[in-house]
Scaffold this motif. Structure first.
Motif, PDB file in Angstrom:
ATOM      1  N   SER A 177       0.824  -1.205   0.000  1.00  0.00           N
ATOM      2  CA  SER A 177       0.000   0.000   0.000  1.00  0.00           C
ATOM      3  C   SER A 177       0.865   1.266   0.000  1.00  0.00           C
ATOM      4  N   SER A 180       1.407   2.076  -3.608  1.00  0.00           N
ATOM      5  CA  SER A 180       0.184   2.655  -4.179  1.00  0.00           C
ATOM      6  C   SER A 180      -0.043   4.075  -3.677  1.00  0.00           C
ATOM      7  N   ALA A 181       0.305   4.321  -2.406  1.00  0.00           N
ATOM      8  CA  ALA A 181       0.144   5.664  -1.852  1.00  0.00           C
ATOM      9  C   ALA A 181       1.054   6.652  -2.567  1.00  0.00           C
ATOM     10  N   LEU A 183       2.118   6.440  -5.659  1.00  0.00           N
ATOM     11  CA  LEU A 183       1.556   6.696  -6.988  1.00  0.00           C
ATOM     12  C   LEU A 183       0.357   7.633  -6.920  1.00  0.00           C
ATOM     13  N   SER A 184      -0.460   7.466  -5.896  1.00  0.00           N
ATOM     14  CA  SER A 184      -1.650   8.309  -5.768  1.00  0.00           C
ATOM     15  C   SER A 184      -1.306   9.763  -5.471  1.00  0.00           C
ATOM     16  N   LEU A 185      -0.101   9.994  -4.931  1.00  0.00           N
ATOM     17  CA  LEU A 185       0.330  11.363  -4.637  1.00  0.00           C
ATOM     18  C   LEU A 185       1.002  12.024  -5.837  1.00  0.00           C
ATOM     19  N   GLY A 186       1.042  11.321  -6.951  1.00  0.00           N
ATOM     20  CA  GLY A 186       1.554  11.927  -8.177  1.00  0.00           C
ATOM     21  C   GLY A 186       2.976  11.556  -8.538  1.00  0.00           C
TER      22      GLY A 186
END
Length: 283
Positions: A177, A180-181, A183-186
């Motif tokens: 995770s 994934s975190a 990647l989600s922050l850009g």
């Protein structure tokens, strides 16, 4: 004196000390042949046995002449230089390739994971003489025999499985995770890999690199097949010394290798403890 639980009977206590004694016996059995070469390397005489002066602890029976001979022998200095150059280069190459392979194998979406893992770990299982013979005929087609690049690539191939095993073990406790975190922050996958994944698995990566270095440093069969006179390493020189001219210089080099091994083992233990602290599994 050690306190045992109240429910321990005589046989429990006897079994405890028996296992302890057996462990010490195994340790002596494994270490005594290695440690016996240390005092022999200080023998003032060109013998591979303990002299009467050494047994009586006569100071004149001990000498550093064989350690000094290493520095004045061009063959030994070349072998030491080659071992470190080839070992470090092979360890760097094996660490990079093995880390990428381990990260890929740790992915839940990796197809044929077991088959690929078995193939990558095959250099640890297949007899080394078969690997050396195959590499010799394969490298001959590319003019890599008797060259430094060919020897480095061959040693790296032997070190990759050790890197895969250690890095895979470190990735077992990795929380995906976090990736994934990131990647989600850009952040890009490459940036997340180097800024998030690598710092967490760094102990395993370094441990794998050290194992790859030791594997290369200790390898003699591949050197016999692939190396020329200019690429001879310490194990190759020791092998030649036992056949051509036997003297305690070999024992002096072996003692230095023992010290190097102790230093590497201490480093691995420190990395293991650091990894446990990062995972929160130790105090």
């Amino acid at each position: 004196m050690r306190k045992f639980p109240e429910y321990f009977t005589f046989w429990h206590i006897a079994g405890h000390y028996s296992l302890r004694f057996s462990a010490y016996l195994v340790l002596v059995f494994l270490m005594l042949p290695i440690l016996v070469i240390v005092p022999l390397s200080f023998n003032a005489e060109p013998f591979f046995t303990f002299t009467e002066g050494m047994l009586s602890l006569d100071p004149d029976a001990f000498s550093l002449r064989w350690y000094q001979a290493i520095a004045h022998d061009q063959k030994w200095t070349l072998a030491i230089w080659n071992s470190f150059v080839v070992g470090i280069a092979a360890a760097i190459l094996a660490t990079g390739l093995g880390t990428l392979a381990a990260v890929g194998l740790a992915s839940p979406w990796m197809p044929f994971k077991r088959l690929i893992t078995a193939l990558l770990l095959s250099p640890m299982i297949v007899p080394l003489i078969i690997i050396a013979a195959g590499m010799f005929f394969f490298y001959t087609s590319f003019n890599l025999v008797s060259t430094y690049p060919g020897l480095i690539i061959a040693h790296a191939a032997l070190g990759v499985p050790f890197v895969i095993i250690t890095v895979t073990a470190t990735l077992t406790g990795f929380d995906r995770s976090l990736f994934s975190a990131g990647l989600s922050l850009g952040a890009s996958p490459t940036k997340v890999f180097f800024d998030v994944v690598i710092p967490i698995i760094r102990p395993g990566v370094i441990s794998g690199g050290l194992f790859a270095f030791v594997t290369s440093f200790d390898e003699v069969v591949l050197v016999l097949f692939l190396a020329g006179p200019e690429q001879r390493t310490i194990p190759r020189q020791m092998f030649s010394g036992l056949r051509e001219q036997i003297n305690p210089t070999i024992l002096a080099v072996a003692t230095l290798l023992v010290l190097l091994s102790i230093a590497l083992l201490a480093t691995l233990e420190l990395l293991r403890r650091r990894s446990e602290r990062l995972r929160g599994t130790s105090d």
